[in-house]
Structure formats: structure tokens, C-alpha cells
Scaffold this motif. Structure first.
Motif, PDB file in Angstrom:
ATOM      1  N   THR A 195      30.288  88.622  46.533  1.00 14.08           N
ATOM      2  CA  THR A 195      31.635  89.037  46.934  1.00 14.08           C
ATOM      3  C   THR A 195      31.633  90.519  47.291  1.00 14.08           C
ATOM      4  OG1 THR A 195      32.594  87.424  45.398  1.00 14.08           O
ATOM      5  CG2 THR A 195      34.073  89.115  46.244  1.00 14.08           C
ATOM      6  N   PHE A 196      32.276  90.866  48.390  1.00 20.56           N
ATOM      7  CA  PHE A 196      32.389  92.275  48.790  1.00 20.56           C
ATOM      8  C   PHE A 196      33.657  92.461  49.627  1.00 20.56           C
ATOM      9  CE2 PHE A 196      29.719  90.018  51.805  1.00 20.56           C
ATOM     10  CZ  PHE A 196      30.190  90.397  53.057  1.00 20.56           C
ATOM     11  N   TYR A 197      34.060  93.718  49.799  1.00 24.45           N
ATOM     12  CA  TYR A 197      35.256  94.013  50.584  1.00 24.45           C
ATOM     13  C   TYR A 197      34.963  93.840  52.072  1.00 24.45           C
ATOM     14  CZ  TYR A 197      37.467  95.825  46.389  1.00 24.45           C
ATOM     15  OH  TYR A 197      38.015  95.935  45.136  1.00 24.45           O
ATOM     16  N   LYS A 198      35.950  93.312  52.778  1.00 22.50           N
ATOM     17  CA  LYS A 198      35.787  92.999  54.200  1.00 22.50           C
ATOM     18  C   LYS A 198      35.834  94.270  55.044  1.00 22.50           C
ATOM     19  CE  LYS A 198      37.979  90.362  57.919  1.00 22.50           C
ATOM     20  NZ  LYS A 198      39.123  89.470  58.275  1.00 22.50           N
ATOM     21  N   PRO A 199      34.739  94.550  55.799  1.00 21.50           N
ATOM     22  CA  PRO A 199      34.760  95.717  56.695  1.00 21.50           C
ATOM     23  C   PRO A 199      35.819  95.535  57.793  1.00 21.50           C
ATOM     24  CG  PRO A 199      32.531  94.869  56.413  1.00 21.50           C
ATOM     25  CD  PRO A 199      33.456  93.864  55.824  1.00 21.50           C
ATOM     26  N   SER A 200      36.351  96.621  58.247  1.00 16.60           N
ATOM     27  CA  SER A 200      37.440  96.544  59.228  1.00 16.60           C
ATOM     28  C   SER A 200      37.007  95.928  60.553  1.00 16.60           C
ATOM     29  CB  SER A 200      38.018  97.949  59.477  1.00 16.60           C
ATOM     30  OG  SER A 200      36.981  98.831  59.876  1.00 16.60           O
ATOM     31  N   ASN A 201      35.739  96.099  60.922  1.00 15.61           N
ATOM     32  CA  ASN A 201      35.262  95.579  62.208  1.00 15.61           C
ATOM     33  C   ASN A 201      34.448  94.291  62.075  1.00 15.61           C
ATOM     34  OD1 ASN A 201      36.386  97.808  63.532  1.00 15.61           O
ATOM     35  ND2 ASN A 201      34.555  99.045  63.157  1.00 15.61           N
ATOM     36  N   MET A 202      34.602  93.569  60.968  1.00 18.25           N
ATOM     37  CA  MET A 202      33.835  92.342  60.761  1.00 18.25           C
ATOM     38  C   MET A 202      34.189  91.302  61.819  1.00 18.25           C
ATOM     39  SD  MET A 202      31.655  90.644  58.925  1.00 18.25           S
ATOM     40  CE  MET A 202      31.495  91.142  57.220  1.00 18.25           C
TER      41      MET A 202
ATOM     42  N   GLU B 187      37.741  83.947  52.440  1.00 16.23           N
ATOM     43  CA  GLU B 187      38.527  85.186  52.397  1.00 16.23           C
ATOM     44  C   GLU B 187      39.551  85.129  51.277  1.00 16.23           C
ATOM     45  OE1 GLU B 187      39.976  86.977  55.911  1.00 16.23           O
ATOM     46  OE2 GLU B 187      38.402  86.129  57.203  1.00 16.23           O
ATOM     47  N   TYR B 188      39.572  86.187  50.470  1.00 15.46           N
ATOM     48  CA  TYR B 188      40.580  86.376  49.431  1.00 15.46           C
ATOM     49  C   TYR B 188      41.250  87.718  49.689  1.00 15.46           C
ATOM     50  CZ  TYR B 188      38.057  82.668  46.899  1.00 15.46           C
ATOM     51  OH  TYR B 188      37.455  81.488  46.530  1.00 15.46           O
ATOM     52  N   GLY B 189      42.243  87.743  50.559  1.00 14.57           N
ATOM     53  CA  GLY B 189      42.888  89.012  50.907  1.00 14.57           C
ATOM     54  C   GLY B 189      41.894  89.939  51.586  1.00 14.57           C
ATOM     55  N   THR B 190      41.589  91.056  50.932  1.00  7.13           N
ATOM     56  CA  THR B 190      40.651  92.019  51.521  1.00  7.13           C
ATOM     57  C   THR B 190      39.193  91.720  51.130  1.00  7.13           C
ATOM     58  OG1 THR B 190      40.933  93.505  49.628  1.00  7.13           O
ATOM     59  CG2 THR B 190      42.389  93.861  51.533  1.00  7.13           C
ATOM     60  N   LEU B 191      39.002  90.672  50.341  1.00  9.31           N
ATOM     61  CA  LEU B 191      37.657  90.338  49.888  1.00  9.31           C
ATOM     62  C   LEU B 191      37.040  89.200  50.699  1.00  9.31           C
ATOM     63  CD1 LEU B 191      38.148  90.362  46.000  1.00  9.31           C
ATOM     64  CD2 LEU B 191      36.977  92.095  47.370  1.00  9.31           C
ATOM     65  N   LEU B 192      35.722  89.263  50.841  1.00  6.51           N
ATOM     66  CA  LEU B 192      34.951  88.176  51.437  1.00  6.51           C
ATOM     67  C   LEU B 192      33.994  87.638  50.378  1.00  6.51           C
ATOM     68  CD1 LEU B 192      33.904  89.487  54.996  1.00  6.51           C
ATOM     69  CD2 LEU B 192      35.515  87.650  54.487  1.00  6.51           C
TER      70      LEU B 192
END
Length: 266
Positions: free
Chosen positions: A140-147, A62-67
Motif C-alpha cells: 500500500t502506498f499513496y497515489k502519485p498525482s501523475n499516476m 483505490e482507497y481515497g488517496t491510497l493505492l
């Protein structure tokens, strides 16, 4: 009188051309005798995959909002490589589709769906050859809110299956493709080139089989480009192809060798 002069001039020209041709042939043979034939590159970590391999997929970073997730495919202590951009295009499309489908299942319509995929060497260094892409894959992609952990496990399992499909070669399929090419009116090499050059429109052939066809075409081009070292015969061509493609049936490799020899004669 003029006619005799014309005939004499033609005879002189023919004799001069013949002398020059023999001299150039002699010089060419002399140059070749001092040359070293090119080596047909066969390395354990290049396509085709014959040996045992290991697929490693990291935990999510995890990098902040990124996975981010990192994958690598190894043979022994070396990365599997030898891919080019178009080999990997279909693979990347499947990965992006899979991750976006997970976003849909999570009912996440707010998070940015940009997915970055790139490749690097084990030490992180850059590579310069676009026909020699190493299979250390970083996604790399943005972390979904319900992950959650269950979703992460699903993504990892999916990634593993896509990586496996990318490198596992069904040799029965490859030989079936070659058989169909062999049975066509066109020559085998011409048929392989059609598949190689119209790969996007070809259906019913797996990505790994297309990769083998592409490599086979490249290797035959190698022989044509270095024809002076192979003397127009098929024996060296066949021996080298057999070394690299031991699981392709002999009849197809022999056919390519004969096509090469025929082209060199004419």
C-alpha cells in the motif's frame, strides 16, 4: 595408612560412577525405545520450491488517496510459505526502491512516499510463526498525482519479476556455493554457518540461494538437537536431506552427514 584409605576411596568412587553411568545408559535406551523419532518436515509449499507455482498480482485497488496491490504465490491450492523476516528484507528493499524510482520519474515531490508491505494468509487470518511467513503480499502506498495506466503496468511487471527472483532457485548456483564451502579449510557446516550468520555482508549470492543455505543450516541444527534419535550415524541424516534437497549434489549432503556422525562420536 592414609594413602591406602585415599586409594580405597577413589576405587569406590570409580565403581559408583560406573554403576550410575551404566544405569543411566540403560534407562536412556529404555526411554528412547518408547519414544517416537521427530519427523523431518518436508511439505510441498515450503522452501525449496521444486514444483510448478503461480504468481497472481491483483489490479490496483483505490482507497481515497491510497493505492493497494495484492500478490500471492501458490503451489496448487496452498500458499508458498516458510520464509522469515530476513529472507524478505532484501525483497522489500527492492520493491520500495522501485516504487520510489517511479515517483521520481513522475516528478512527484509532494506525495508522501511511505510504502507499507505486509503478509497474511489467504483467509486474512494472522500467522504466529515468524519463520513461516506466507507469500500473500499486500503493498500500500499513496497515489502519485501523475499516476496513469502505463505506470501501473510498469509497477505490476516489476513486482512480478521481484517475486519470481524471490522463489526461483538456481540449483547450479547453490551447488557452486556449496563447492566453494567444501573446498575451504573449514568444515562444510562451519562454512555454511558463516554465510548464514553474515548474510548482509555476503555479496555475489542471490537471495534464493541464501535462503537455501539458511534452510540447510536450520535442518542440520534440527539433527544435532535430536541426535539421540539418529544414533550417531550419517545414513538417516543423508536420507532425510536427500529427500528435501534432491537437486543438491550428493557429495555435499554426504559430507554434512559425515560431519554429523563425527560430532556424535566425539
Amino acid at each position: 595408612m592414609i594413602a591406602k584409605l585415599v586409594v580405597l576411596l577413589i576405587v569406590i568412587l570409580i565403581m559408583t560412577e560406573g554403576t550410575l553411568w551404566h544405569r543411566s545408559l540403560r534407562d536412556k535406551k529404555k526411554n528412547l525405545s518408547d519414544s517416537t523419532p521427530p519427523v523431518f518436515k518436508v511439505e510441498k509449499n515450503y522452501i525449496p520450491i521444486n514444483d510448478v507455482y503461480d504468481i497472481t498480482i491483483s489490479d490496483f485497488i483505490e482507497y481515497g488517496t491510497l493505492l493497494q496491490i495484492q500478490c500471492s504465490i501458490m503451489q496448487g491450492d496452498a500458499l508458498v510459505r516458510g520464509f522469515c523476516t530476513r529472507d524478505l528484507l532484501s525483497f522489500e528493499q527492492k520493491i520500495r526502491s522501485e516504487i520510489r524510482m517511479i515517483f521520481d520519474q513522475l516528478k512527484d515531490e509532494e506525495t508522501d512516499r511511505t510504502i507499507k508491505i505486509w503478509y497474511c494468509n489467504l483467509d486474512g487470518s494472522e500467522f504466529g510463526d515468524t519463520d513461516d511467513i506466507p507469500l500473500k503480499v499486500i503493498i500500500t502506498f499513496y497515489k502519485p498525482s501523475n499516476m496513469n495506466d502505463k505506470t501501473k503496468a510498469i509497477i505490476k511487471k516489476s513486482l512480478y519479476s521481484h517475486l519470481q527472483a524471490l522463489i526461483e532457485i538456481d540449483w547450479n548456483e547453490v551447488n557452486t556455493v556449496l563447492k566453494k564451502c567444501y573446498e575451504k579449510d573449514k568444515r562444510l557446516m562451519e562454512s555454511l554457518n558463516i554465510i548464514n550468520n553474515s548474510w548482509l555482508s555476503e555479496t555475489g549470492i542471490s537471495d534464493s540461494a541464501k535462503n537455501i543455505i539458511r534452510h540447510l543450516c536450520k535442518d542440520m541444527a534440527f539433527f544435532y538437537e535430536n541426535q539421540q534419535f539418529y544414533g550417531g550415524g550419517m545414513s538417516s541424516v543423508y536420507a532425510n536431506l536427500k529427500e528435501k534437497y534432491p537437486k543438491i549434489e550428493d557429495v555435499y549432503l554426504e559430507s554434512l552427514g559425515h560431519e554429523f556422525a563425527r560430532d556424535m562420536v566425539f
